[in-house]
Design an enzyme around this catalytic site. Structure first.
Site, mmCIF file in Angstrom:
data_model
loop_
_atom_site.group_PDB
_atom_site.id
_atom_site.type_symbol
_atom_site.label_atom_id
_atom_site.label_comp_id
_atom_site.label_asym_id
_atom_site.label_seq_id
_atom_site.Cartn_x
_atom_site.Cartn_y
_atom_site.Cartn_z
ATOM 1 N N GLN A 31 0.702 -1.434 0.068
ATOM 2 C CA GLN A 31 -0.045 0.079 -0.061
ATOM 3 C C GLN A 31 0.862 1.130 0.083
ATOM 4 O O GLN A 31 0.452 2.420 0.474
ATOM 5 C CB GLN A 31 -1.192 -0.033 1.326
ATOM 6 C CG GLN A 31 -2.394 -0.841 1.125
ATOM 7 C CD GLN A 31 -3.060 -0.326 -0.211
ATOM 8 O OE1 GLN A 31 -2.869 0.876 -0.501
ATOM 9 N NE2 GLN A 31 -3.658 -1.099 -1.004
ATOM 10 N N SER A 32 1.943 1.287 -0.739
ATOM 11 C CA SER A 32 2.962 2.172 -0.819
ATOM 12 C C SER A 32 2.411 3.642 -1.288
ATOM 13 O O SER A 32 1.985 3.404 -2.649
ATOM 14 C CB SER A 32 4.235 1.784 -1.363
ATOM 15 O OG SER A 32 5.197 2.941 -1.454
ATOM 16 N N ASN A 33 2.433 4.745 -0.830
ATOM 17 C CA ASN A 33 2.143 6.129 -1.275
ATOM 18 C C ASN A 33 3.140 6.443 -2.101
ATOM 19 O O ASN A 33 3.025 7.156 -3.223
ATOM 20 C CB ASN A 33 1.946 6.980 -0.006
ATOM 21 C CG ASN A 33 0.827 6.670 0.884
ATOM 22 O OD1 ASN A 33 -0.172 6.472 0.318
ATOM 23 N ND2 ASN A 33 1.124 6.643 2.033
#
Ligand SMILES: *Cc1c(COP(=O)(O)O)cnc(C)c1O
Length: 352
Positions: A84-86
């Site tokens: 879920q990396s921004n």
């Protein structure tokens, strides 16, 4: 501003930079929250509003990092992080905008297995090539622990004739193709912007609180404050690492940043304030207290925080207020670093 500061700002303005973010981001007061707490005056720097595919702090970093990639003649950016990396989502968006390919190695662990949601959904929409690999207790911050997965991806791209730029996780620690702390430079530039806004609004921040993960945001803010507003204290609320480890990264990146702008000094250890008491069960785990903080900010201010970073950082700030860390008539700034696309995959924990 002194001659020295002017020299630094001239130097900063001369670095190659590609425009990606909507700047300046707003500086707003959280009056309802401040009233409810009985002071201090809490402000928010809206770096969730940097544009670039739902915003966040990585847009500022990427302006310098991708300028470097272009200078190196790269047509492909390879990077990695958690699923879920921004960072990966904004890298994918920036690459799309600049006509480059983004190749992402995403490490997954439950509860996200299989679900194409939040940032992962956006990565795909943004045209990134996505490789999902099991983390199995690996720490994505350590190159040694991810190399086994990232190196073959780089090799395949190069075999296909592409010129690859390896961007380190979070765009923070100089590594891979990024040999200078370009990400932190984005936050030195952010401080310049903030310094101007604070002057216009006639406010002096005693303390700045923000979420810290891979260290460059804190390092950049720290260097900016050191040069332009030495009375302001920067507190990074860790979302994953212990204070000694993360504080060490911040220090290394800050010193490299000072070197990059031609300052011979180094930061003192006592300038680095990383709080690791709000990490909870670890990176990506949202406690019920953090969920409560998210609901509080949403319902009192109409402000959406995120479950992984800013929710923890604001929980920390609220606790510091309760502990009496700030004078009631002082001004405290919260930097909203983004991350809101991750709200949706956490719908169950949010009671949604
Ligand atoms: C990456 C990130 C941070 C942490 O920034 P670092 O420079 O990696 O310390 C904070 N908040 C959000 C929402 C992020 O995506």
């Amino acid at each position: 501003m002194g001659f020295d500061t002017t020299a630094v700002l001239e130097r900063l303005a001369a670095f190659p930079r590609v425009p990606l973010a909507h700047l300046p981001t707003p500086l707003e007061r959280l009056e309802n929250l401040s009233a409810r707490l009985g002071g201090p005056r809490i402000w928010v720097k809206r770096d969730d509003a940097t544009g670039l595919a739902f915003g966040g702090n990585k847009a500022r970093k990427l302006e310098f990092i991708l300028a470097d990639a272009q200078a190196q003649g790269a047509d492909t950016v390879v990077t990695w992080a958690g699923i879920q990396s921004n960072w990966c989502r904004q890298t994918a968006a920036a690459a799309a905008r600049l006509g480059m390919r983004a190749v992402l190695v995403l490490f997954h662990k439950p509860p996200f297995e299989g679900a194409v949601d939040g940032n992962l959904l956006l990565d795909r929409m943004l045209g990134a090539e996505v490789h999902i690999v099991p983390a199995e207790g690996r720490r994505t911050m350590a190159w040694e622990e991810v190399a086994e997965w990232v190196e073959p991806v780089v090799a395949a791209e190069e075999a296909a004739g592409r010129k690859v730029y390896i961007a380190p996780v979070g765009g923070s620690m100089p590594d891979g193709s990024m040999q200078e702390p370009w990400g932190a430079l984005g936050y030195l530039e952010a401080w310049r912007e903030l310094h101007e806004q604070a002057k216009e609004r006639d406010v002096r921040f005693v303390t700045v609180v923000h979420a810290t993960g891979s260290g460059a945001t804190q390092a950049g803010l720290l260097v900016g404050a050191r040069i332009m507003d030495p009375q302001t204290r920067i507190i990074g609320v860790s979302v994953s690492e212990d204070a000694a480890t993360l504080g060490g990264w911040v220090r290394t990146i800050a010193d490299r940043t000072l070197g990059l702008i031609g300052r011979e000094e180094q930061v003192r250890k006592d300038e680095i304030d990383v709080r690791d008491t709000y990490v909870g069960a670890g990176y990506g785990h949202m406690s019920s207290e953090v969920a409560e903080t998210l609901r509080l900010l949403a319902s009192t201010e109409g402000l959406l925080l995120d479950p992984v970073y800013t929710g923890k950082a604001m929980t920390g700030l609220l606790d510091m207020v309760r502990q009496g860390e700030f004078a009631a008539d002082s001004d405290v700034l919260f930097v909203h670093t983004g991350g809101t696309p991750a709200l949706f995959p956490y719908r169950d924990d949010l009671g949604g």
